[in-house]
Motif scaffolding. Sequence first.
Motif, short mmCIF file in Angstrom:
data_model
loop_
_atom_site.label_atom_id
_atom_site.label_comp_id
_atom_site.label_asym_id
_atom_site.label_seq_id
_atom_site.Cartn_x
_atom_site.Cartn_y
_atom_site.Cartn_z
N VAL A 80 11.92 11.01 -14.04
CA VAL A 80 12.77 11.09 -12.85
C VAL A 80 11.92 11.15 -11.57
O VAL A 80 12.14 10.35 -10.65
N PRO A 81 10.93 12.04 -11.46
CA PRO A 81 10.10 12.03 -10.24
C PRO A 81 9.32 10.73 -10.08
O PRO A 81 9.14 10.25 -8.95
N GLY A 82 8.87 10.14 -11.18
CA GLY A 82 8.16 8.87 -11.10
C GLY A 82 9.03 7.76 -10.58
O GLY A 82 8.60 6.93 -9.76
N MET A 83 10.27 7.71 -11.05
CA MET A 83 11.20 6.68 -10.57
C MET A 83 11.57 6.93 -9.10
O MET A 83 11.73 5.98 -8.33
N MET A 84 11.71 8.19 -8.70
CA MET A 84 11.99 8.49 -7.30
C MET A 84 10.83 8.04 -6.40
O MET A 84 11.04 7.48 -5.32
N LEU A 89 8.59 3.97 -2.66
CA LEU A 89 7.60 2.96 -2.30
C LEU A 89 8.25 1.60 -2.07
O LEU A 89 7.87 0.87 -1.16
N LEU A 90 9.23 1.26 -2.91
CA LEU A 90 9.90 -0.04 -2.75
C LEU A 90 10.71 -0.07 -1.45
O LEU A 90 10.78 -1.10 -0.79
N ARG A 91 11.34 1.03 -1.12
CA ARG A 91 12.22 1.07 0.04
C ARG A 91 11.44 1.18 1.35
O ARG A 91 11.71 0.47 2.31
N ARG A 92 10.46 2.07 1.42
CA ARG A 92 9.74 2.33 2.67
C ARG A 92 8.35 1.73 2.71
O ARG A 92 7.72 1.69 3.76
N GLY A 93 7.80 1.39 1.59
CA GLY A 93 6.42 0.91 1.55
C GLY A 93 5.45 2.06 1.59
O GLY A 93 5.79 3.21 1.32
N THR A 94 4.23 1.74 1.96
CA THR A 94 3.18 2.77 1.96
C THR A 94 3.04 3.48 3.29
O THR A 94 2.16 4.32 3.45
N ASP A 95 3.89 3.15 4.26
CA ASP A 95 3.82 3.80 5.56
C ASP A 95 4.41 5.21 5.48
O ASP A 95 5.49 5.42 4.93
N PHE A 96 3.68 6.17 6.00
CA PHE A 96 4.20 7.53 6.09
C PHE A 96 3.59 8.20 7.30
O PHE A 96 2.53 7.79 7.79
N GLU A 97 4.25 9.21 7.78
CA GLU A 97 3.78 9.92 8.96
C GLU A 97 3.04 11.15 8.53
O GLU A 97 3.57 12.01 7.80
N TYR A 98 1.79 11.26 8.91
CA TYR A 98 0.95 12.40 8.56
C TYR A 98 0.97 13.38 9.71
O TYR A 98 0.52 13.08 10.80
N ILE A 99 1.52 14.54 9.49
CA ILE A 99 1.63 15.57 10.53
C ILE A 99 0.58 16.64 10.29
O ILE A 99 0.56 17.26 9.23
N VAL A 100 -0.27 16.84 11.26
CA VAL A 100 -1.35 17.82 11.15
C VAL A 100 -0.87 19.13 11.76
O VAL A 100 -0.26 19.14 12.83
#
Length: 105
Positions: A80-84, A89-100
């Motif tokens: 389940v976590p792997g599929m999520m 990844l399929l929906r948003r891609g590899t872009d993420f916001e890194y907040i320091v």
Amino acid sequence: ANAESKAPISSSMAIDPVAEGDEVQLNERAAVSSNPAERLEMPGMLEGRRSWPWRIGLFFYVYADTMLSGYPACCAWGMVPGMMAGWSLLRRGTDFEYIVAMKPE
């Protein structure tokens, strides 16, 4: 001393006999024993090959344990976590916001 008290066993209580060499002496005495009955964890327990009904019972016990707890646990905490994560990844891609976090002064 600890048998009478209800206090938990601390790490020093478990490590001290090993560090002081008492553990080695106990193991040497156990290895010297020539009586097979003294080496058993449960006195009276037979050693050697088991009967076919025992083997079949053990097989079904392991099979049932795997089916009732092993596979459901793999699904719940693995699939389940792997599929999520895959769907994310399929929906948003590899872009993420890194907040320091803010640095303390």
